[in-house]
Design an enzyme around this catalytic site. Structure first.
Site, PDB file in Angstrom:
ATOM      1  CD  GLN A  68      -3.022  -0.522  -0.177  1.00 56.39           C
ATOM      2  OE1 GLN A  68      -3.115   0.640  -0.546  1.00 56.39           O
ATOM      3  NE2 GLN A  68      -3.665  -1.493  -0.794  1.00 56.39           N
ATOM      4  CB  SER A  69       4.272   1.934  -1.244  1.00 51.64           C
ATOM      5  OG  SER A  69       5.025   3.067  -1.630  1.00 51.64           O
TER       6      SER A  69
END
Ligand SMILES: *Cc1c(COP(=O)(O)O)cnc(C)c1O
Length: 339
Positions: free
Chosen positions: A79-80
């Protein structure tokens, strides 16, 4: 600032300056005066859903273009936000993007991960690794791309090179123009470049960093980047850092963060995320309770983005939805006066 031949051109990716908005109702809820608290809206940087990584990517992509790069390569958590904004920057600049992400395919695509696909990025899953191993996986991918004739630009985790941190030197200057009397800027610390850039302009005493658990030693990480920017040693002990908001780790939602997100949303309609900006707000509340932030002084929360990450965080979404059904307005009630 002077520029010389080695100063790369910035690529233009964002919309500047970002707004500084007063938050009188949030200030009141914290026992501050109405004009004491503002939010710097770096969630509104424009490209790709916005967020702090755009400021760093302008410098990093400028250098990549000058080097003749064809492909941006970076790494991060599934989920960067940084990976998602690198994907958007590549789309905007006509560069291929390969994202080397920790984990494995198969988990349902949501939040940032879904946007990566929409921006046309390629994802390489590195397995259950972090830190050094993830970095070397990204290096291997860059090497393979070179063998195929591409010219990769390898971007560090979070875009936090000294070059990338220059983006936050500029944000610091914007803040001084918008709020010359600022006493404290509160900022989430992930890979450290955002805090380092602000410290370079504002000095260590006016920047309060809230550690999010993404690096092992945030003081050292930030001091190294700040030293690289200024060319003089920035002592880690001089930095104002709160280490008390990590909880069970980087990806985990804490009660204090949920409370901080709820307060910002209820009082000002501001959406924070569970990993970064929610921790920054929780740290701001803790600093106010501790008397480190006081009424009569100008405090600024740096909103660094992260909204797509909220939609990739099932635990937080479940809590938000539970709050909705417990809200009371649609609960059937007996006739007035006959309880
Ligand atoms: C990456 C990120 C941060 C932290 O910035 P660093 O420069 O990595 O310390 C804060 N907020 C959001 C939303 C981010 O994506």
């Amino acid at each position: 600032m002077t520029s010389d031949d080695r100063t790369p051109q910035r690529a233009t990716l964002g919309t500047w300056p970002t707004p500084l908005e007063p938050m009188p109702r949030l200030a009141g809820a914290l026992g501050l005066n109405p004009d004491d608290l503002s939010v710097k809206r770096d969630d509104l940087t424009g490209l790709g859903g916005g967020g702090n990584k755009i400021r760093k990517l302008e410098w990093i992509c400028g250098a990549a273009l000058a080097d003749g790069a064809t492909t941006l390569v970076t790494s991060g958590a599934p989920q960067s936000n940084h990976a998602r904004l690198t994907a958007a920057a590549g789309a905007r600049l006509g560069l291929d993007v390969v994202l080397v992400l920790a984990g494995s395919p198969g988990s349902s695509a949501s939040g940032n991960l879904a946007l990566n696909g929409l921006f046309g990025a390629t994802v390489v899953w590195a397995g259950d690794v972090g830190g050094e191993a993830l970095r070397s996986a990204a290096e291997q991918v860059a090497e393979q791309l070179r063998h195929r004739g591409a010219v990769p630009a390898l971007i560090p985790f979070g875009g936090s090179s000294v070059l990338g941190a220059r983006g936050y030197v500029e944000c610091g200057r914007e803040l001084l123009a918008q709020a010359p009397d600022l006493a404290t800027v509160v900022v989430a610390v992930g890979s450290g470049g955002t805090m380092a850039g602000l410290v370079d302009v504002l000095g260590p005493a006016r920047v309060l960093g809230v550690h999010c658990g993404a690096v092992g030693d945030p003081a050292r990480t930030v001091s190294e980047l700040a030293s690289g920017l200024s060319g003089t040693h920035c002592a880690p002990e001089a930095l104002r850092l709160r280490l008390d908001q990590v909880g069970d780790g980087y990806g985990a939602l804490t009660e204090r963060v949920m409370a901080a997100m709820t307060l910002a949303a209820h009082t000002e309609g501001i959406v924070l995320d569970p990993v970064y900006t929610g921790r920054a707000m929780a740290g701001l509340i803790a600093a106010t309770e501790a008397g480190d932030i006081v009424p009569g002084q100008r405090t600024i929360l740096l909103h660094s983005g992260g909204l797509p990450g909220l939609f990739g965080h099932p635990a937080t979404l479940a809590r938000a939805e539970a709050a909705l059904t417990a809200g009371g307005l649609v609960r059937p009630r007996g006739p007035v006066g006959r309880e």
